[in-house]
Design a protein around this motif. Structure first.
Motif, short mmCIF file in Angstrom:
data_model
loop_
_atom_site.label_atom_id
_atom_site.label_comp_id
_atom_site.label_asym_id
_atom_site.label_seq_id
_atom_site.Cartn_x
_atom_site.Cartn_y
_atom_site.Cartn_z
N ALA A 5 55.26 66.14 29.93
CA ALA A 5 54.89 67.53 30.19
C ALA A 5 56.00 68.44 29.68
CB ALA A 5 54.67 67.75 31.68
N SER A 6 55.61 69.61 29.25
CA SER A 6 56.61 70.57 28.79
C SER A 6 57.38 71.13 29.98
CB SER A 6 55.93 71.72 28.05
OG SER A 6 55.16 72.50 28.96
N GLU A 8 57.81 74.20 30.60
CA GLU A 8 57.03 75.29 31.17
C GLU A 8 55.98 74.75 32.14
OE1 GLU A 8 57.69 74.86 28.02
OE2 GLU A 8 58.93 76.60 27.49
N ASP A 9 55.33 73.63 31.76
CA ASP A 9 54.32 73.04 32.65
C ASP A 9 54.93 72.55 33.95
OD1 ASP A 9 52.34 73.53 30.81
OD2 ASP A 9 52.39 71.49 29.95
N LEU A 10 56.10 71.91 33.87
CA LEU A 10 56.77 71.41 35.07
C LEU A 10 57.19 72.56 35.97
CD1 LEU A 10 58.98 68.60 33.49
CD2 LEU A 10 56.97 68.30 34.94
N ARG A 12 55.79 75.52 36.09
CA ARG A 12 54.57 76.09 36.65
C ARG A 12 54.08 75.23 37.82
NH1 ARG A 12 51.72 75.56 32.48
NH2 ARG A 12 52.60 77.41 31.44
N GLU A 13 54.14 73.92 37.66
CA GLU A 13 53.68 73.04 38.74
C GLU A 13 54.58 73.13 39.96
OE1 GLU A 13 52.51 68.38 39.67
OE2 GLU A 13 52.86 69.02 37.60
N PRO A 68 50.06 64.51 39.49
CA PRO A 68 50.02 65.74 38.68
C PRO A 68 48.63 66.37 38.77
CG PRO A 68 51.07 63.95 37.47
CD PRO A 68 50.49 63.34 38.70
N GLY A 69 48.63 67.68 38.87
CA GLY A 69 47.36 68.39 38.94
C GLY A 69 46.82 68.55 40.33
N GLU A 71 47.95 70.12 43.31
CA GLU A 71 48.94 70.96 43.98
C GLU A 71 48.62 71.19 45.45
OE1 GLU A 71 47.46 71.89 41.15
OE2 GLU A 71 49.07 71.51 39.70
#
Length: 520
Positions: A5-6, A8-10, A12-13, A68-69, A71
């Motif tokens: 994951a990028s 930015e994605d991490l 954001r999560e 992941p995904g 939340e």
């Protein structure tokens, strides 16, 4: 080929997962608390700590996997919010149970968070505050010997912290089982009327075990527990509960190795009339709170266990700005005698004050211990021993003032005269000190002489009058039974001067040992 994951994605999560556990994202849970007329775990922390100072740990703890995904948590923070915050500028470790998660029960992961808070309180030397609203160990996880067989060292950890840091428990909802066990280790326990309960087991388990059907309130409500002395104070709202916690901690140091905080000095509110508060007639009732108000700084008195054992008053106060503990006989209830509840109340308070370095002021007007069948049933012989035991263990400065009656072993238990080497041992002109009450002594020792007299009633009274002349304050002063006979209006200055001179702690004269053995 592995796909990562990028950043930015991490990021954001992470933000999404943090946000998901907050009240704003948990509308249903928030609404349930509102219907119960209670605040949430995080709202309570916000009410207690200085704005913006709480640093949470374990915010992402959950009972489910961190896929992941996903939340949305299964059990947000595993039902307990933990961290460090500032209370009036001083750090405290805080544990706040979340009733919206499995009824506030403690799960395996949540238990680790609680253990971490306890650990940090000890390592950092800061108070531990537990805001409890839950049902003890989580049944869904407890019915599994794979993890439960090892037990818990939580209570051992609490034992290790006892007397090292202030420990506070606030019951803000159901508190049967685990929360009550933890509250038993606290120095100060607060309950909220109408919503909080305490007890070894709740109504459902009681009915299953005994067949007895009883409501939460009747089994362990705040007013019942305050009357029984299980809780130190019962308040009307959660806001008042937080005020009580802040006030309590304001008298104590962060740990036993530091000095209690000092405040500004102020003249006593009742100083003007203090010479007239205590009547010379030993049968005339008065309220010892009027004496306290005449000696300590104005508006500084904070009573502990006020609804329990009213024959003795235990209260924090300030003397020339310095935090002290006050133990006083209350003539307006049971004549100020000491019974088992009063001995336990005073003994625990003395222990707390000594642990955290608060000097102790004893205001004595005691006709003795309360004798009779009840004293045997309530084990007064051992309960009174516990009081004398704590007096003997105390290392803080002791100040004693005999206001009026000082009779028998009760006089000794209250630190009268030279009993516990008080740093200031004073008496007022209204004092009368004797091994026992004069009428009782005459009836026991001179029974036959009185019966044989021509006029038994007159002869008995003559004996009483004769012996009464020998127990007054001037006889005691001539024998140097105390340091000085003073007027009530002179007392405050003597007490303040004494505390300025004496050391904060006295060395123990006990023989080498591992620990003393309490009578209880």
């Amino acid at each position: 080929m592995t796909t990562y994951a990028s950043l930015e994605d991490l990021t954001r999560e992470l933000r999404a997962r943090r946000s998901a556990v907050l009240d704003a994202q948990r509308a249903d849970e928030l609404e349930r608390q509102r219907k119960l007329e209670k605040f949430t775990a995080r709202e309570r922390i916000d009410m207690l700590v200085d704005t913006g100072t709480f640093r949470e740990f374990g915010v992402l703890v959950d009972t489910g996997k961190g896929d992941p995904g996903r939340e949305k948590p299964i059990a947000a923070a595993d039902g307990v919010v933990t961290g460090i915050g500032q209370i009036d500028g001083r750090s405290a470790a805080i544990v706040s149970y979340d009733f919206s998660i499995f009824g506030g029960s403690s799960g395996v992961a949540g238990g680790r968070k609680i253990g971490r808070a306890v650990e940090r309180a000890g390592v950092e030397g800061i108070p531990l505050v537990m805001l409890m609203d839950g049902g003890g160990h989580r049944i869904q996880e407890g019915l599994d010997s794979h993890h439960f067989a090892s037990g818990t060292h939580g209570f051992k950890d609490m034992t290790d912290l006892s007397g090292a840091i202030p420990i506070v428990a606030v019951l803000m909802g159901p508190g049967f089982a685990g929360p009550s066990n933890h509250a038993a280790f606290a120095d100060f326990v607060v309950m909220v009327k109408g919503t909080s309960t305490m007890g070894i087991a709740g109504p459902a388990l009681v009915e299953a075990a005994t067949g007895e059907h009883i409501s939460n309130e009747d089994l362990g409500g705040a007013q019942i527990q305050a009357a029984l002395g299980v809780t130190d104070i019962a308040v009307n709202s959660e806001e008042e509960a937080m005020d009580a916690v802040r006030l309590y901690l304001d008298y104590l140091p962060s740990n036993a190795t530091t000095a209690p905080p000092s405040g500004a000095s102020s003249e006593p509110s009742g100083a003007a009339g203090i010479n007239e508060v205590v009547p010379a007639d030993p049968k005339t009732i008065y309220d010892v709170h009027d004496v306290i108000d005449g000696l300590v700084d104005a508006d500084s008195v904070f009573s502990i266990k006020e609804e329990y054992a009213r024959n003795v008053v235990t209260a924090f106060a300030r003397l020339d700005g310095r935090a002290i503990g006050v133990v006083a006989n209350q003539p307006s209830h049971l004549g100020g005698t000491l019974d088992s509840p009063a001995c336990e109340k005073a003994a625990h308070f003395i222990s707390v004050c000594d642990a955290f370095g608060l000097p102790l002021l004893f205001l004595i007007d005691i006709p003795g211990f309360l004798v009779g069948t009840e004293s045997a049933v309530t084990q007064l012989a051992r309960r009174s021993g516990r009081l004398m035991f704590e007096m003997g263990q105390a290392t803080v400065p002791l100040l004693s003032v005999v206001m009026r009656k000082g009779y028998g072993a009760g006089y000794v238990a209250m630190g009268g005269g030279r009993s516990y080497d008080a740093d200031a041992s004073l008496a007022w002109p209204t004092a009368e000190i004797s091994a026992m009450s004069i009428p009782g002594a005459v009836d026991v020792a001179y029974r036959r002489e009185v019966a044989a007299a021509d006029d038994p009633t007159a002869h008995r009274q003559a004996l009483i009058d004769e012996f009464t002349r020998h127990v007054g304050p001037f006889y005691a002063a001539r024998g140097f039974g105390f340091d000085e006979l003073v007027m009530p209006s002179e007392t405050r200055a003597v007490l303040i001067d004494t505390l300025k001179r004496v050391p904060d702690r006295h060395r123990s004269s006990a023989a080498p040992r591992i620990h003393a053995i309490s009578p209880i």
